[in-house]
Design a protein around this motif. Structure first.
Motif, short mmCIF file in Angstrom:
data_model
loop_
_atom_site.label_atom_id
_atom_site.label_comp_id
_atom_site.label_asym_id
_atom_site.label_seq_id
_atom_site.Cartn_x
_atom_site.Cartn_y
_atom_site.Cartn_z
N LEU A 251 105.53 33.88 35.75
CA LEU A 251 104.17 33.59 35.32
C LEU A 251 103.31 34.85 35.30
O LEU A 251 102.45 35.02 34.41
CB LEU A 251 103.54 32.53 36.23
N LEU A 252 103.50 35.73 36.27
CA LEU A 252 102.72 36.97 36.29
C LEU A 252 103.03 37.84 35.08
O LEU A 252 102.13 38.44 34.48
CB LEU A 252 102.99 37.74 37.58
N LEU A 253 104.30 37.92 34.72
CA LEU A 253 104.66 38.68 33.52
C LEU A 253 104.10 38.03 32.26
O LEU A 253 103.64 38.73 31.34
CB LEU A 253 106.18 38.80 33.42
N ALA A 254 104.13 36.70 32.21
CA ALA A 254 103.63 36.01 31.02
C ALA A 254 102.14 36.22 30.80
O ALA A 254 101.66 36.22 29.67
CB ALA A 254 103.94 34.52 31.13
N LEU A 269 109.21 32.36 29.43
CA LEU A 269 108.97 32.61 30.85
C LEU A 269 108.12 31.52 31.47
O LEU A 269 108.37 31.09 32.61
CB LEU A 269 108.30 33.97 31.02
N VAL A 270 107.12 31.05 30.75
CA VAL A 270 106.26 30.00 31.30
C VAL A 270 107.01 28.68 31.41
O VAL A 270 106.94 27.99 32.43
CB VAL A 270 104.99 29.84 30.42
N PRO A 274 109.83 28.48 37.84
CA PRO A 274 109.94 27.43 38.87
C PRO A 274 108.63 26.67 39.07
O PRO A 274 108.66 25.45 39.31
CB PRO A 274 110.35 28.22 40.12
N LEU A 275 107.50 27.34 38.99
CA LEU A 275 106.24 26.64 39.20
C LEU A 275 105.96 25.64 38.08
O LEU A 275 105.41 24.56 38.33
CB LEU A 275 105.09 27.66 39.30
N THR A 280 105.54 20.16 35.98
CA THR A 280 105.93 19.17 34.98
C THR A 280 106.30 17.84 35.63
O THR A 280 106.08 16.78 35.04
CB THR A 280 107.10 19.71 34.14
N LEU A 281 106.86 17.89 36.83
CA LEU A 281 107.16 16.65 37.53
C LEU A 281 105.89 15.86 37.86
O LEU A 281 105.92 14.64 37.97
CB LEU A 281 107.93 16.95 38.82
N TYR A 282 104.78 16.56 38.00
CA TYR A 282 103.49 15.91 38.26
C TYR A 282 102.70 15.65 36.97
O TYR A 282 101.50 15.38 37.03
CB TYR A 282 102.66 16.77 39.21
N GLN A 283 103.36 15.76 35.82
CA GLN A 283 102.73 15.52 34.52
C GLN A 283 101.61 16.51 34.23
O GLN A 283 100.65 16.18 33.53
CB GLN A 283 102.20 14.09 34.46
N LEU A 284 101.70 17.73 34.76
CA LEU A 284 100.71 18.78 34.50
C LEU A 284 101.43 20.06 34.08
O LEU A 284 101.36 21.09 34.76
CB LEU A 284 99.85 19.06 35.74
N PRO A 285 102.14 20.04 32.96
CA PRO A 285 102.87 21.25 32.54
C PRO A 285 101.89 22.38 32.19
O PRO A 285 100.77 22.14 31.73
CB PRO A 285 103.66 20.79 31.32
N PHE A 286 102.32 23.61 32.39
CA PHE A 286 101.48 24.75 32.06
C PHE A 286 101.37 24.96 30.56
O PHE A 286 100.46 25.67 30.10
CB PHE A 286 102.03 26.02 32.71
N MET A 287 102.27 24.38 29.81
CA MET A 287 102.23 24.46 28.36
C MET A 287 102.32 23.05 27.80
O MET A 287 103.09 22.22 28.29
CB MET A 287 103.38 25.31 27.80
#
Length: 322
Positions: A251-254, A269-270, A274-275, A280-287
């Motif tokens: 995530l830092l590189l992204a 990368l995003v 792992p984060l 995504t398991l909590y229905q809050l994907p970063f993308m």
């Protein structure tokens, strides 16, 4: 005249004095035979019954070690404090709003993102602490089967970390459901349709499963991956730093890949960080939109990586000396 014949009886020769028959000398303990200046080994039969060891003995030994050290209690205690404490504060903050804009159980993510660092640290220490203190020599002497030792450590740690994380995530999910359940969905909410019943936000069975069992499996697998890295590096600081890089570095590189030519690499990368798998398991994907991700696929990918790392750890354990 002839001499008169004596009337006394003839005297017998005195009997020889009798002596007891000589007895054979008592058997003396034989001195040990010497071979080349070294006493020859003697045969000894132990009165203690000898039983062949198996995996059950290694599991009992590793369970005794992991539950009797203070680092286990401290790391698990901090993990509980972070997961449940931050989850409770998140629920209080969300409850101040009139509407619910996010999935009902998603508040448990933020505490678990920090709490997983405790599980990762404990996974490293399970194996590297013995190398640091030299206790690994005693362990390998008691159980020369090195693969059995590593397998016992992996089974005991995975069972403990999964159970403790499951308890923490379940308690957090219950808090979120009790404080936020039954509230109306916001006008601009992007929640999936199955999470809204009669205008109120609920948690479906799949959301409960992902936020409790799925999240606990994800964190326990990360801890098991940390154990495998620790077995390969045999150094606490190096293994913990490596695992922090695996978790945070994508995530830092992204964040710094804002050029259009690096867009595909940034998204990769995003998506596979792992984060993001945990989010995504909590229905809050970063993308993407909320509720659009499938964390179970990323969980399967993490399981494959963990198995590969464990295979490498087993190979190096048999190849290298302690």
């Amino acid at each position: 005249m002839s001499s008169p014949i004596s009337s006394q009886p003839p005297q017998q020769a005195p009997a020889a004095p009798t002596h007891p028959a000589p007895q054979a000398p008592a058997a003396q303990p034989q001195a040990p035979q010497w071979q080349g200046g070294v006493p020859a080994p003697t045969t000894y039969t132990s009165p203690i019954p000898i039983r062949s060891t198996h995996l059950g003995h290694a599991l009992a030994s590793e369970w005794t070690k992991i539950r009797s050290v203070r680092s286990t209690m401290w790391t698990l205690g901090v993990m509980f404090l972070l997961v449940i404490g931050i989850g409770l504060m998140t629920a209080v903050g969300l409850a101040s709003s009139e509407y619910t804009q996010v999935p009902l159980l998603s508040g448990g993510l933020f505490g678990l993102m920090l709490g997983q660092i405790c599980i990762v640290t404990l996974g490293v220490l399970v194996i590297t602490s013995e190398y640091g203190t030299g206790m690994i020599r005693t362990t390998m002497t008691a159980c020369p089967a090195r693969g059995r030792v590593l397998a016992a450590k992996a089974v005991v740690f995975f069972g403990l970390s999964f159970t403790m994380t499951l308890i923490a995530t379940t308690l957090t999910a219950l808090i979120q459901s009790a404080m936020l359940g039954g509230r109306p969905a916001g006008e601009f909410s992007s929640l999936p349709q199955e999470s809204i019943v009669n205008g109120e936000v609920i948690a479906t069975n799949s959301e409960w499963l992902a936020a409790t069992v799925g999240a606990a499996l994800y964190v326990a697998l990360l801890g098991l991956l940390a154990l495998a890295v620790g077995a390969m590096l045999r150094h606490s600081a190096g293994a913990i730093t490596t695992m922090l890089g695996v978790i945070l570095l994508p995530l830092l590189l992204a964040l710094f890949m804002q050029m259009e030519s690096l867009r595909d690499l940034q998204e990769f990368l995003v998506e596979y960080s792992p984060l993001n798998g945990l989010a995504t398991l909590y229905q809050l994907p970063f993308m993407g939109e909320e509720g659009s991700g499938n964390g179970w696929g990323l969980l399967g990918g993490l399981a494959v990586v963990t198995v590969a790392a464990l295979a490498g750890a087993f190979a190096l354990t048999h190849k290298r000396d302690v």
